[in-house]
Design a protein around this motif. Structure first.
Motif, PDB file in Angstrom:
ATOM      1  N   MET A   1      -3.064   1.824  11.960  1.00 49.24           N
ATOM      2  CA  MET A   1      -2.085   1.801  10.891  1.00 49.24           C
ATOM      3  C   MET A   1      -2.799   1.506   9.576  1.00 49.24           C
ATOM      4  O   MET A   1      -3.713   0.688   9.531  1.00 49.24           O
ATOM      5  CB  MET A   1      -1.036   0.728  11.163  1.00 49.24           C
ATOM      6  N   THR A   2      -2.391   2.187   8.535  1.00 49.33           N
ATOM      7  CA  THR A   2      -3.024   2.006   7.222  1.00 49.33           C
ATOM      8  C   THR A   2      -1.969   1.823   6.144  1.00 49.33           C
ATOM      9  O   THR A   2      -0.826   2.262   6.275  1.00 49.33           O
ATOM     10  CB  THR A   2      -3.895   3.219   6.841  1.00 49.33           C
ATOM     11  N   GLU A   3      -2.388   1.162   5.072  1.00 52.00           N
ATOM     12  CA  GLU A   3      -1.599   1.071   3.848  1.00 52.00           C
ATOM     13  C   GLU A   3      -2.312   1.889   2.789  1.00 52.00           C
ATOM     14  O   GLU A   3      -3.531   2.023   2.810  1.00 52.00           O
ATOM     15  CB  GLU A   3      -1.498  -0.375   3.366  1.00 52.00           C
ATOM     16  N   THR A   4      -1.539   2.426   1.852  1.00 53.52           N
ATOM     17  CA  THR A   4      -2.108   3.243   0.786  1.00 53.52           C
ATOM     18  C   THR A   4      -1.646   2.704  -0.554  1.00 53.52           C
ATOM     19  O   THR A   4      -0.459   2.430  -0.756  1.00 53.52           O
ATOM     20  CB  THR A   4      -1.659   4.709   0.935  1.00 53.52           C
ATOM     21  N   CYS A   5      -2.586   2.556  -1.487  1.00 57.30           N
ATOM     22  CA  CYS A   5      -2.263   2.101  -2.839  1.00 57.30           C
ATOM     23  C   CYS A   5      -1.393   3.146  -3.524  1.00 57.30           C
ATOM     24  O   CYS A   5      -1.689   4.345  -3.476  1.00 57.30           O
ATOM     25  CB  CYS A   5      -3.551   1.868  -3.628  1.00 57.30           C
ATOM     26  N   THR A   6      -0.341   2.686  -4.183  1.00 58.32           N
ATOM     27  CA  THR A   6       0.575   3.623  -4.833  1.00 58.32           C
ATOM     28  C   THR A   6      -0.001   4.204  -6.126  1.00 58.32           C
ATOM     29  O   THR A   6       0.483   5.226  -6.597  1.00 58.32           O
ATOM     30  CB  THR A   6       1.922   2.948  -5.142  1.00 58.32           C
ATOM     31  N   LEU A   7      -1.034   3.564  -6.708  1.00 57.00           N
ATOM     32  CA  LEU A   7      -1.611   4.080  -7.952  1.00 57.00           C
ATOM     33  C   LEU A   7      -2.806   4.996  -7.723  1.00 57.00           C
ATOM     34  O   LEU A   7      -2.868   6.092  -8.259  1.00 57.00           O
ATOM     35  CB  LEU A   7      -2.029   2.922  -8.857  1.00 57.00           C
ATOM     36  N   CYS A   8      -3.787   4.538  -6.941  1.00 56.53           N
ATOM     37  CA  CYS A   8      -5.022   5.316  -6.814  1.00 56.53           C
ATOM     38  C   CYS A   8      -5.155   6.056  -5.482  1.00 56.53           C
ATOM     39  O   CYS A   8      -6.017   6.905  -5.336  1.00 56.53           O
ATOM     40  CB  CYS A   8      -6.231   4.406  -7.015  1.00 56.53           C
ATOM     41  N   GLY A   9      -4.317   5.742  -4.497  1.00 56.65           N
ATOM     42  CA  GLY A   9      -4.374   6.439  -3.221  1.00 56.65           C
ATOM     43  C   GLY A   9      -5.388   5.883  -2.235  1.00 56.65           C
ATOM     44  O   GLY A   9      -5.579   6.437  -1.155  1.00 56.65           O
ATOM     45  N   HIS A  10      -6.051   4.769  -2.566  1.00 53.23           N
ATOM     46  CA  HIS A  10      -7.010   4.136  -1.655  1.00 53.23           C
ATOM     47  C   HIS A  10      -6.276   3.627  -0.412  1.00 53.23           C
ATOM     48  O   HIS A  10      -5.195   3.060  -0.514  1.00 53.23           O
ATOM     49  CB  HIS A  10      -7.706   2.978  -2.370  1.00 53.23           C
ATOM     50  N   SER A  11      -6.851   3.856   0.754  1.00 51.19           N
ATOM     51  CA  SER A  11      -6.229   3.426   2.014  1.00 51.19           C
ATOM     52  C   SER A  11      -7.100   2.393   2.702  1.00 51.19           C
ATOM     53  O   SER A  11      -8.322   2.408   2.583  1.00 51.19           O
ATOM     54  CB  SER A  11      -6.053   4.619   2.949  1.00 51.19           C
ATOM     55  N   TRP A  12      -6.462   1.510   3.459  1.00 47.22           N
ATOM     56  CA  TRP A  12      -7.186   0.508   4.243  1.00 47.22           C
ATOM     57  C   TRP A  12      -6.361   0.193   5.485  1.00 47.22           C
ATOM     58  O   TRP A  12      -5.154   0.365   5.520  1.00 47.22           O
ATOM     59  CB  TRP A  12      -7.453  -0.758   3.429  1.00 47.22           C
ATOM     60  N   GLY A  13      -7.050  -0.246   6.503  1.00 47.53           N
ATOM     61  CA  GLY A  13      -6.396  -0.550   7.766  1.00 47.53           C
ATOM     62  C   GLY A  13      -5.712  -1.902   7.748  1.00 47.53           C
ATOM     63  O   GLY A  13      -6.170  -2.841   7.102  1.00 47.53           O
ATOM     64  N   VAL A  14      -4.593  -1.987   8.435  1.00 46.83           N
ATOM     65  CA  VAL A  14      -3.846  -3.239   8.548  1.00 46.83           C
ATOM     66  C   VAL A  14      -3.456  -3.457  10.004  1.00 46.83           C
ATOM     67  O   VAL A  14      -3.368  -2.517  10.787  1.00 46.83           O
ATOM     68  CB  VAL A  14      -2.582  -3.236   7.657  1.00 46.83           C
ATOM     69  N   THR A  15      -3.230  -4.716  10.349  1.00 46.76           N
ATOM     70  CA  THR A  15      -2.806  -5.035  11.716  1.00 46.76           C
ATOM     71  C   THR A  15      -1.328  -5.368  11.783  1.00 46.76           C
ATOM     72  O   THR A  15      -0.806  -5.619  12.857  1.00 46.76           O
ATOM     73  CB  THR A  15      -3.611  -6.232  12.255  1.00 46.76           C
ATOM     74  N   THR A  16      -0.658  -5.378  10.631  1.00 43.80           N
ATOM     75  CA  THR A  16       0.780  -5.645  10.580  1.00 43.80           C
ATOM     76  C   THR A  16       1.510  -4.366  10.186  1.00 43.80           C
ATOM     77  O   THR A  16       0.892  -3.326   9.990  1.00 43.80           O
ATOM     78  CB  THR A  16       1.086  -6.749   9.547  1.00 43.80           C
ATOM     79  N   THR A  17       2.793  -4.453  10.029  1.00 44.95           N
ATOM     80  CA  THR A  17       3.581  -3.292   9.609  1.00 44.95           C
ATOM     81  C   THR A  17       3.188  -2.901   8.191  1.00 44.95           C
ATOM     82  O   THR A  17       3.199  -3.749   7.293  1.00 44.95           O
ATOM     83  CB  THR A  17       5.086  -3.619   9.649  1.00 44.95           C
ATOM     84  N   PRO A  18       2.807  -1.657   7.951  1.00 40.84           N
ATOM     85  CA  PRO A  18       2.398  -1.243   6.594  1.00 40.84           C
ATOM     86  C   PRO A  18       3.544  -1.384   5.594  1.00 40.84           C
ATOM     87  O   PRO A  18       4.697  -1.108   5.907  1.00 40.84           O
ATOM     88  CB  PRO A  18       2.022   0.222   6.762  1.00 40.84           C
ATOM     89  N   ARG A  19       3.210  -1.835   4.393  1.00 39.10           N
ATOM     90  CA  ARG A  19       4.202  -1.960   3.324  1.00 39.10           C
ATOM     91  C   ARG A  19       4.317  -0.632   2.598  1.00 39.10           C
ATOM     92  O   ARG A  19       3.312   0.048   2.390  1.00 39.10           O
ATOM     93  CB  ARG A  19       3.789  -3.063   2.355  1.00 39.10           C
ATOM     94  N   PRO A  20       5.517  -0.243   2.182  1.00 38.01           N
ATOM     95  CA  PRO A  20       5.673   1.061   1.525  1.00 38.01           C
ATOM     96  C   PRO A  20       5.115   1.099   0.107  1.00 38.01           C
ATOM     97  O   PRO A  20       4.560   2.103  -0.321  1.00 38.01           O
ATOM     98  CB  PRO A  20       7.178   1.294   1.529  1.00 38.01           C
TER      99      PRO A  20
END
Length: 78
Positions: free
Chosen positions: A1-20
């Motif tokens: 599961m990954t989260e993505t920055c809303t401004l630059c599009g950078h993604s990183w892995g998370v162990t919890t529920t991704p935030r929108p």
């Protein structure tokens, strides 16, 4: 599961529920061109009491000097 920055599009892995709607660390930092009210609020309310009431021009100069130092540090790695 990954989260993505809303401004630059950078993604990183998370162990919890991704935030929108989330910002990465560089985009989350207040800056004069990004979240300016929060940036100037932090500038006015943090630091030594003598520096709290400096003019906007003084803070701009300090920011410019910090930017130049960072650019010089980046240039040495090229």
């Amino acid at each position: 599961m990954t989260e993505t920055c809303t401004l630059c599009g950078h993604s990183w892995g998370v162990t919890t529920t991704p935030r929108p709607a989330v910002l990465c660390t560089p985009c989350g930092r207040p800056a004069p061109n990004r979240r300016p009210a929060h940036y100037w609020h932090l500038r006015a309310t943090t630091g030594h009491p003598v520096q709290r009431y400096r003019s906007v021009d003084w803070w701009d100069q300090q920011t410019s000097l910090a930017d130049l130092r960072q650019a010089a540090a980046n240039a040495t790695t090229l």
